[in-house]
Design a protein around this motif. Structure first.
Motif, mmCIF file in Angstrom:
data_model
loop_
_atom_site.group_PDB
_atom_site.id
_atom_site.type_symbol
_atom_site.label_atom_id
_atom_site.label_comp_id
_atom_site.label_asym_id
_atom_site.label_seq_id
_atom_site.Cartn_x
_atom_site.Cartn_y
_atom_site.Cartn_z
ATOM 1 N N MET A 1 53.292 -15.240 -82.818
ATOM 2 C CA MET A 1 54.636 -14.857 -83.242
ATOM 3 C C MET A 1 55.589 -15.035 -82.063
ATOM 4 S SD MET A 1 56.014 -11.182 -84.675
ATOM 5 C CE MET A 1 54.969 -11.314 -86.127
ATOM 6 N N VAL A 2 56.750 -15.628 -82.333
ATOM 7 C CA VAL A 2 57.736 -15.843 -81.290
ATOM 8 C C VAL A 2 58.541 -14.570 -81.068
ATOM 9 C CG1 VAL A 2 59.758 -17.178 -80.598
ATOM 10 C CG2 VAL A 2 57.915 -18.289 -81.861
ATOM 11 N N ASN A 3 58.672 -14.171 -79.837
ATOM 12 C CA ASN A 3 59.441 -12.976 -79.508
ATOM 13 C C ASN A 3 60.871 -13.377 -79.185
ATOM 14 O OD1 ASN A 3 60.429 -10.549 -78.684
ATOM 15 N ND2 ASN A 3 59.043 -10.292 -76.934
ATOM 16 N N ASN A 4 61.795 -13.040 -80.066
ATOM 17 C CA ASN A 4 63.196 -13.412 -79.895
ATOM 18 C C ASN A 4 64.001 -12.331 -79.189
ATOM 19 O OD1 ASN A 4 62.965 -15.934 -81.223
ATOM 20 N ND2 ASN A 4 62.991 -14.876 -83.208
ATOM 21 N N ALA A 5 63.325 -11.298 -78.726
ATOM 22 C CA ALA A 5 64.032 -10.201 -78.070
ATOM 23 C C ALA A 5 64.618 -10.663 -76.736
ATOM 24 C CB ALA A 5 63.079 -9.030 -77.841
ATOM 25 N N THR A 6 65.762 -10.102 -76.391
ATOM 26 C CA THR A 6 66.393 -10.418 -75.111
ATOM 27 C C THR A 6 65.519 -9.916 -73.972
ATOM 28 O OG1 THR A 6 68.574 -10.187 -76.112
ATOM 29 C CG2 THR A 6 68.470 -10.128 -73.710
ATOM 30 N N PRO A 7 65.245 -10.762 -72.963
ATOM 31 C CA PRO A 7 64.392 -10.300 -71.861
ATOM 32 C C PRO A 7 65.006 -9.116 -71.139
ATOM 33 C CG PRO A 7 65.489 -12.378 -71.310
ATOM 34 C CD PRO A 7 65.724 -12.129 -72.769
ATOM 35 N N GLU A 8 64.142 -8.258 -70.628
ATOM 36 C CA GLU A 8 64.585 -7.044 -69.956
ATOM 37 C C GLU A 8 65.339 -7.369 -68.667
ATOM 38 O OE1 GLU A 8 62.494 -3.063 -67.990
ATOM 39 O OE2 GLU A 8 61.347 -4.411 -69.273
ATOM 40 N N TYR A 9 64.973 -8.471 -68.024
ATOM 41 C CA TYR A 9 65.636 -8.890 -66.793
ATOM 42 C C TYR A 9 65.430 -10.397 -66.616
ATOM 43 C CZ TYR A 9 60.823 -8.369 -65.153
ATOM 44 O OH TYR A 9 59.463 -8.446 -65.032
ATOM 45 N N ASN A 10 66.269 -11.014 -65.809
ATOM 46 C CA ASN A 10 66.168 -12.447 -65.544
ATOM 47 C C ASN A 10 65.315 -12.768 -64.331
ATOM 48 O OD1 ASN A 10 69.459 -12.056 -66.408
ATOM 49 N ND2 ASN A 10 68.183 -13.392 -67.658
ATOM 50 N N LEU A 11 65.398 -11.919 -63.324
ATOM 51 C CA LEU A 11 64.669 -12.152 -62.082
ATOM 52 C C LEU A 11 64.076 -10.838 -61.570
ATOM 53 C CD1 LEU A 11 67.316 -14.411 -60.287
ATOM 54 C CD2 LEU A 11 65.133 -15.205 -61.217
ATOM 55 N N LEU A 12 62.935 -10.955 -60.889
ATOM 56 C CA LEU A 12 62.293 -9.800 -60.277
ATOM 57 C C LEU A 12 62.138 -10.067 -58.789
ATOM 58 C CD1 LEU A 12 60.695 -7.108 -60.363
ATOM 59 C CD2 LEU A 12 58.643 -8.458 -60.857
ATOM 60 N N PHE A 13 62.744 -9.210 -57.972
ATOM 61 C CA PHE A 13 62.663 -9.349 -56.522
ATOM 62 C C PHE A 13 61.930 -8.150 -55.927
ATOM 63 C CE2 PHE A 13 66.960 -11.783 -56.568
ATOM 64 C CZ PHE A 13 66.300 -12.944 -56.953
ATOM 65 N N LYS A 14 61.066 -8.428 -54.984
ATOM 66 C CA LYS A 14 60.340 -7.376 -54.279
ATOM 67 C C LYS A 14 60.984 -7.159 -52.914
ATOM 68 C CE LYS A 14 55.822 -6.326 -52.226
ATOM 69 N NZ LYS A 14 54.440 -6.832 -51.997
ATOM 70 N N LEU A 15 61.403 -5.914 -52.651
ATOM 71 C CA LEU A 15 62.010 -5.557 -51.370
ATOM 72 C C LEU A 15 61.102 -4.597 -50.619
ATOM 73 C CD1 LEU A 15 65.713 -4.865 -52.479
ATOM 74 C CD2 LEU A 15 64.664 -7.047 -51.837
ATOM 75 N N LEU A 16 61.207 -4.638 -49.289
ATOM 76 C CA LEU A 16 60.380 -3.790 -48.448
ATOM 77 C C LEU A 16 61.255 -3.122 -47.395
ATOM 78 C CD1 LEU A 16 57.274 -3.267 -48.211
ATOM 79 C CD2 LEU A 16 57.244 -4.976 -46.389
ATOM 80 N N LEU A 17 61.155 -1.798 -47.297
ATOM 81 C CA LEU A 17 61.857 -1.033 -46.266
ATOM 82 C C LEU A 17 60.897 -0.754 -45.119
ATOM 83 C CD1 LEU A 17 63.642 1.463 -48.636
ATOM 84 C CD2 LEU A 17 64.868 0.239 -46.845
ATOM 85 N N ILE A 18 61.279 -1.167 -43.902
ATOM 86 C CA ILE A 18 60.430 -0.920 -42.744
ATOM 87 C C ILE A 18 61.257 -0.339 -41.602
ATOM 88 C CG2 ILE A 18 58.806 -2.749 -43.372
ATOM 89 C CD1 ILE A 18 60.032 -4.497 -41.192
ATOM 90 N N GLY A 19 60.583 0.246 -40.627
ATOM 91 C CA GLY A 19 61.256 0.872 -39.496
ATOM 92 C C GLY A 19 60.460 2.071 -39.027
ATOM 93 N N ASN A 20 60.834 2.604 -37.884
ATOM 94 C CA ASN A 20 60.128 3.763 -37.332
ATOM 95 C C ASN A 20 60.162 4.956 -38.279
ATOM 96 O OD1 ASN A 20 59.822 2.175 -35.074
ATOM 97 N ND2 ASN A 20 60.490 3.756 -33.631
ATOM 98 N N SER A 21 59.213 5.846 -38.104
ATOM 99 C CA SER A 21 59.178 7.076 -38.881
ATOM 100 C C SER A 21 60.417 7.917 -38.580
ATOM 101 C CB SER A 21 57.916 7.871 -38.530
ATOM 102 O OG SER A 21 57.858 9.078 -39.250
ATOM 103 N N GLY A 22 61.031 8.468 -39.625
ATOM 104 C CA GLY A 22 62.161 9.372 -39.450
ATOM 105 C C GLY A 22 63.531 8.721 -39.392
#
Length: 206
Positions: A1-22
């Motif tokens: 069955m073809v799903n004609n529903a609008t996609p939830e999002y167009n793109l998925l990006f993974k972000l990472l927060l780094i740095g010293n503790s605190g």
């Protein structure tokens, strides 16, 4: 069955927060993802993440934002999260000289563990504490220029520049993604025409 529903999002990006503790990574994430703030934040144990959906140029972009522990004892665990990251936010505390000096170590981590195409941004957090400030805006900007990445000072407590920080890194990733798509399309078209990568003559086989 073809799903004609609008996609939830167009793109998925993974972000990472780094740095010293605190330095306030978790506070920045909570302010951006849930618009909340607390002074009584415990240090992140290992990793945590939030999902935030945003819009850029009519595109719906889902951000998967990972918050990593800054302590050395979690470094082995958190290092695996660099792989596949599209954007990395390096955070220091403007009142903490050590956290600023350690930026070079975090950049080395990114160079060693992340993809070559990853986008980066430098963030000086807690910029309201002028009486305790150790790092000037100019010092932060100069360091960011040295490593060829954008720079913003931010304040999770009042949400100052928090939205802008994530907008800047998201836009940078999107532009790089679009450029890569164009390159791939151009490469495919060249292959269809039978040209070589070096632009040499068409070849035939029998």
């Amino acid at each position: 069955m073809v799903n004609n529903a609008t996609p939830e999002y167009n793109l998925l990006f993974k972000l990472l927060l780094i740095g010293n503790s605190g330095v306030g990574k978790s506070c920045l994430l909570m302010r951006y993802a849930e618009n909340t703030f607390t002074e009584n934040f415990f240090n992140t144990i290992g990793v945590d993440f939030k999902i935030k959906t945003t819009t850029l140029d009519s595109k719906i972009i889902k951000l998967q934002i990972w918050d990593t522990a800054g302590q050395e004892r979690f470094r082995t665990l958190t290092s695996s999260y660099y792989r596949g990251a599209h954007g990395i936010l390096i955070v220091y505390d403007v009142t903490d000289q050590d956290s600023f000096e350690c930026v070079k170590n975090w950049v080395s981590e990114v160079d060693r563990l992340a993809n070559d195409t990853v986008c980066r941004i430098l963030i000086g957090n807690k910029c309201d504490r002028e009486a305790d400030r150790k790092i000037t805006f100019e010092q932060g900007a100069d360091l960011a220029k040295q490593y060829e990445m954008p720079f913003l000072e931010a304040l999770a407590k009042t949400s100052f520049h928090v939205e802008e920080v994530f907008n800047v890194i998201t836009k940078a990733i999107d532009e790089k993604f679009a450029k890569n798509q164009q390159t791939q399309t151009s490469f495919s078209n060249k292959l269809k025409k039978g040209s070589t990568l070096e632009g040499g003559p068409k070849t035939t086989s029998c």
